[in-house]
Enzyme design. Sequence first.
Site, PDB file in Angstrom:
ATOM      1  N   ASP A 115       0.907  -1.250  -0.042  1.00 44.45           N
ATOM      2  CA  ASP A 115       0.025  -0.021  -0.153  1.00 44.45           C
ATOM      3  C   ASP A 115       0.921   1.338  -0.121  1.00 44.45           C
ATOM      4  O   ASP A 115       0.507   2.340  -0.543  1.00 44.45           O
ATOM      5  CB  ASP A 115      -0.868   0.116   1.227  1.00 44.45           C
ATOM      6  CG  ASP A 115      -0.105   0.141   2.499  1.00 44.45           C
ATOM      7  OD1 ASP A 115       0.671  -0.786   2.949  1.00 44.45           O
ATOM      8  OD2 ASP A 115      -0.416   1.050   3.082  1.00 44.45           O
ATOM      9  N   ASP A 118       5.227   0.273   3.507  1.00 49.10           N
ATOM     10  CA  ASP A 118       5.718  -0.807   4.050  1.00 49.10           C
ATOM     11  C   ASP A 118       5.415  -2.138   3.348  1.00 49.10           C
ATOM     12  O   ASP A 118       5.531  -2.038   2.071  1.00 49.10           O
ATOM     13  CB  ASP A 118       4.627  -1.007   5.328  1.00 49.10           C
ATOM     14  CG  ASP A 118       3.199  -0.933   4.918  1.00 49.10           C
ATOM     15  OD1 ASP A 118       2.728  -1.442   3.977  1.00 49.10           O
ATOM     16  OD2 ASP A 118       2.466  -0.234   5.679  1.00 49.10           O
ATOM     17  N   TYR A 267      -6.336   0.839   8.886  1.00 51.49           N
ATOM     18  CA  TYR A 267      -7.274   1.207   7.757  1.00 51.49           C
ATOM     19  C   TYR A 267      -8.499   0.849   8.299  1.00 51.49           C
ATOM     20  O   TYR A 267      -9.132  -0.252   7.838  1.00 51.49           O
ATOM     21  CB  TYR A 267      -6.788   0.451   6.466  1.00 51.49           C
ATOM     22  CG  TYR A 267      -5.675   0.955   5.666  1.00 51.49           C
ATOM     23  CD1 TYR A 267      -5.647   2.059   5.019  1.00 51.49           C
ATOM     24  CD2 TYR A 267      -4.417   0.277   5.760  1.00 51.49           C
ATOM     25  CE1 TYR A 267      -4.826   2.568   4.259  1.00 51.49           C
ATOM     26  CE2 TYR A 267      -3.390   0.790   5.100  1.00 51.49           C
ATOM     27  CZ  TYR A 267      -3.360   2.141   4.365  1.00 51.49           C
ATOM     28  OH  TYR A 267      -2.297   2.342   3.650  1.00 51.49           O
ATOM     29  N   GLU A 498       5.589   9.796   3.365  1.00 48.45           N
ATOM     30  CA  GLU A 498       5.457   8.533   2.976  1.00 48.45           C
ATOM     31  C   GLU A 498       4.551   8.500   1.687  1.00 48.45           C
ATOM     32  O   GLU A 498       3.617   9.146   1.679  1.00 48.45           O
ATOM     33  CB  GLU A 498       4.498   7.554   4.070  1.00 48.45           C
ATOM     34  CG  GLU A 498       4.438   6.225   3.646  1.00 48.45           C
ATOM     35  CD  GLU A 498       3.900   5.332   4.634  1.00 48.45           C
ATOM     36  OE1 GLU A 498       4.088   4.194   4.687  1.00 48.45           O
ATOM     37  OE2 GLU A 498       3.304   5.801   5.612  1.00 48.45           O
TER      38      GLU A 498
END
Length: 520
Positions: A115, A118, A267, A498
Amino acid sequence: MRNEVKQQIPMQNSQRTMLASINIAIRCSNTNLARKMTSMKLLLCFFLFAGSCFLRGLQVLGHPDYADALAKSILFFQGQRSGRLPVDQRITWRSNSGLSDGSAANVDLTGGYYDAGDNVKFGFPMAFTTTMLSWSVIEYGKRIGPQLGNARAAIRWAADYLLKCAAQSPGRLYVGVGDPSTDHHCWERPEDMDTPRTVYWVSQSSPGSDVAGETAAALAAASVVFRVADRSYSKQLLAAARMVMAFAMQHQGRYSDSLGGVMCPFYCSYSGFKDELLWGAAWLFRATNDAFYLNYTRSLAANDDTDIFSWDNKFAGARRAFVDKDSSLAQFEHQAEDFMCRILPGSSSSSTQYTTGGLMYKQSSANLQYVTSISFLLFTYAKYIAPSKHTFTCGNLMVRSSTLKSLAKRQVDYILGQNPLNLSYMVGFGARYPRRIHHRGSSLPSMATHPSRIGCQAGFQYYSSSSPNLNILTGGIVGGPDQSDAYSDDRGDYSRSEPATYINAPLVGSLAYLAATYGS
């Protein structure tokens, strides 16, 4: 709400060169010498002018090079790939990873995308990414030009994975691979990861209407993308979309409730699942024209007011997806315009803040995800109302197609470097961009340069380093600046540094529109 301030961008060297060459041409044309110039001198004037226009990543006639940004925004997805990489992989510092994913549940769940920075595969944001990439191609396919094949490949990489998640075990939808908590305590390349590759799913007894509705939307939207290019694949996607949507409708509940604390705080389904049911039905209706899905959305009575659009909250996107020239869909048009009024500066009902530099500011963490998603909706609604010259009002503010396009363009331009810092928030685009992004694979040595394994804790020496990342994740959009237009380029500040697939996906459509409109 702060008023928007248009930033005056300092003149680049390329622009000075271009203006100088224009002046040369003008002087040449106004003197007797011009009439005697040889063809070689005329060609020199031309190439001085033309050469300044084609410096990639810099401004082109006052605009960023949208075509270059479009190509890079799609290339980014190759850096997020999981599974066995193809021979035409262009981000070459990545290698095969996650080749045993799914084995913990005796299924094949290889492929798909990580995603963000990570090594976990979260089904919820991956499905949203797929839907938005597909919508970008559906809406702007003719404008994407030479990048259409690459965009389809990016969609197919995700859609293949979602098919595996939907079709391998009756009564189950697989929604994640990898233990998020353990993964986030390691800093290692996806090629090295030895953390548990736990498999998560929803079922009749542990429902997840939100993730199922989003997965159905992704499969349905992708089926439209491949309807002409690969009819057999399109039918396979659509059949799976129908099946998953039926599951979402019949077994209702939030997946983050069913899976306990596994998906939170990563999430969580904060907005509930009604928006995903509406979103999934919207895309099934668009893919099939089956009135069943339209009638189902009316039964939901989903009139929630919203000023946001994201991987979690789909109300605004679903209403825009329904808008068509069919007068029976007028309710969705009104709801879409109400959303626009909550976004536009100068609207009496606006609930959107803007930075001094003119950037929409919704939340402190990964704010650019909301900017790219909302800008996409602004562009698509502007496209919808332009042919009829339709207008609407937000209090005393008259809104035209040009109003929406102007605001959306300013947001994209800000991301690409027209901001107070003159910093592009797209990695690898322009002269200045983030160099220390929060991304494991990008910050660690590649397998080619460091073939021996780098362990879970050993990688933190690279995380803590003040040096730029060793590998460039071309095209990735980071979380972005704070409410004061400040950005520190700090790998440890994941909320701003990120990149994520769901930040990039909506931007693909916006860049396709701008590249076709303004050239490159």
